[in-house]
Design a protein around this motif. Structure first.
Motif: not given
Length: 344
Positions: A178-185, A187-194, A240-249
């Motif tokens: 859940f912390r990873l999901a919150a971080w991705a939400a 930090h969009t640019t860093a999450a996309l790079a990851l 998948i968790v990171i992708v979902a965190s970005l898509l939910v926005k």
């Protein structure tokens, strides 16, 4: 949102393999599912374990109703429907259907094996919790079971050994996930790079030497190696968790979140319309694997949702997607809308 992505991957896999078997050809869905091979089912189990911590400390009766009986009810109901339709009605083999029904009690049946295993894993996790087994020690043992590639001949035992580590990891590592999901939400640019780095490494591991694809089966390259397979599965699940965190926005992706809330509805009911659509297309002379796979996938996903909508409107057939009173353990039933079919 992640469950919405998950159910797409499950349906894609079955559409690709069934169309490939019937046509003898490889389509684009084969390559899509090949990329997802390391994490396609592991992430489904990991997501199913994420909210286990919310209920695992409950008394046995309340827990079993929510995390065991819930899944076994839908497994038993839809296994009965699948077997009677495919073997007794279409196949005209009543004796074979009776045999399959008997075996379905001790060996997970067809695509419904996932739901069966969730009930078994829920039982195992509750038992381990109550005897206060150490989380990290159990996680290590589960990882060893996965890497051992156990083949006993029992589908139940083999699948438990192969996938329990992901279910238990979802439970044990839920705070970190859940912390990873919150971080991705945040930090969009860093999450996309990851995600880009992960996608590249996943592709390299899958399509490396040893990779083989045919109309029915896919063999991964280096990603199939013990240990590396486990790492790639966990990495893909977190992706998948990171992708979902970005898509939910994205407001226009809300439909995927809604689909995820109906993932169990789709899972139990997609096989029959998928088969009917595939057979109908082939009989009409449409045999391009890409066209057949795409149309079959759309039908397989939308048909269960249409059935759910009809049942909700007419009020008949609710037992298909909602447990009736008799299927709850005494003293545990709560009134809730049909939209809440999937358990936490």
């Amino acid at each position: 949102m992640a469950k919405g992505l998950s159910i797409f991957l499950v349906v894609i896999m079955y559409c690709a393999s069934s169309v490939g078997e019937d046509t003898g050809q490889i389509g684009f869905l084969h390559w899509t599912i090949a990329f997802a091979m390391p994490f396609r089912m592991p992430e489904f189990f990991l997501l199913s374990g994420l909210f286990l911590g919310n209920v695992i400390a409950r008394p046995w009766r309340a827990y079993a109703d929510r995390r065991v009986v819930h899944y076994f009810y839908f497994y038993a109901l839809w296994a009965l429907i699948h077997i009677l339709f495919k073997e007794a009605l279409v196949g005209r083999e009543p004796l074979g259907a009776a045999t399959s029904l008997a075996w379905a009690v001790v060996s997970p049946y067809g695509v419904l094996w996932f739901i069966y295993m969730l009930g078994i894993m829920g039982l195992a996790s509750k038992f381990l919790h109550d005897i206060k087994a150490p989380h990290l020690g159990l996680l290590a043992i589960a990882a060893l079971l996965q890497m051992a590639s156990i083949q006993t001949g029992s589908y139940l035992v083999d699948q438990f050994a192969a996938y329990f580590v992901y279910f238990y990891a979802g439970y044990v590592l839920a705070p970190q996930i859940f912390r990873l999901a919150a971080w991705a939400a945040d930090h969009t640019t860093a999450a996309l790079a990851l995600l880009a780095a992960w996608a590249l490494s996943n592709a390299v591991m899958v399509f490396s030497p040893g990779f083989h694809i045919d109309p029915v089966h896919i063999q991964m390259g280096w990603a199939a190696l013990p240990g590396l397979h486990l790492i790639m599965a966990l990495a893909g699940s977190l992706a998948i968790v990171i992708v979902a965190s970005l898509l939910v926005k994205l407001p226009w992706m809300a439909w995927l979140k809604w689909l995820g809330s109906k993932s169990l509805v789709v899972y139990v009911a997609f096989v029959l319309p998928m088969g009917i659509a595939r057979i109908a297309l082939l009989r009409f002379g449409i045999d391009n694997p890409n066209i057949v796979s795409l149309i079959t996938m759309v039908v397989a996903i939308t048909s269960p949702l249409l059935l759910w909508w009809i049942v909700q409107r007419v009020g008949f057939g609710r037992f298909l997607f909602e447990r009736p009173a008799w299927a709850h353990l005494p003293g545990t039933r709560r009134e809730k809308p049909m939209a809440a079919v999937p358990a936490e």
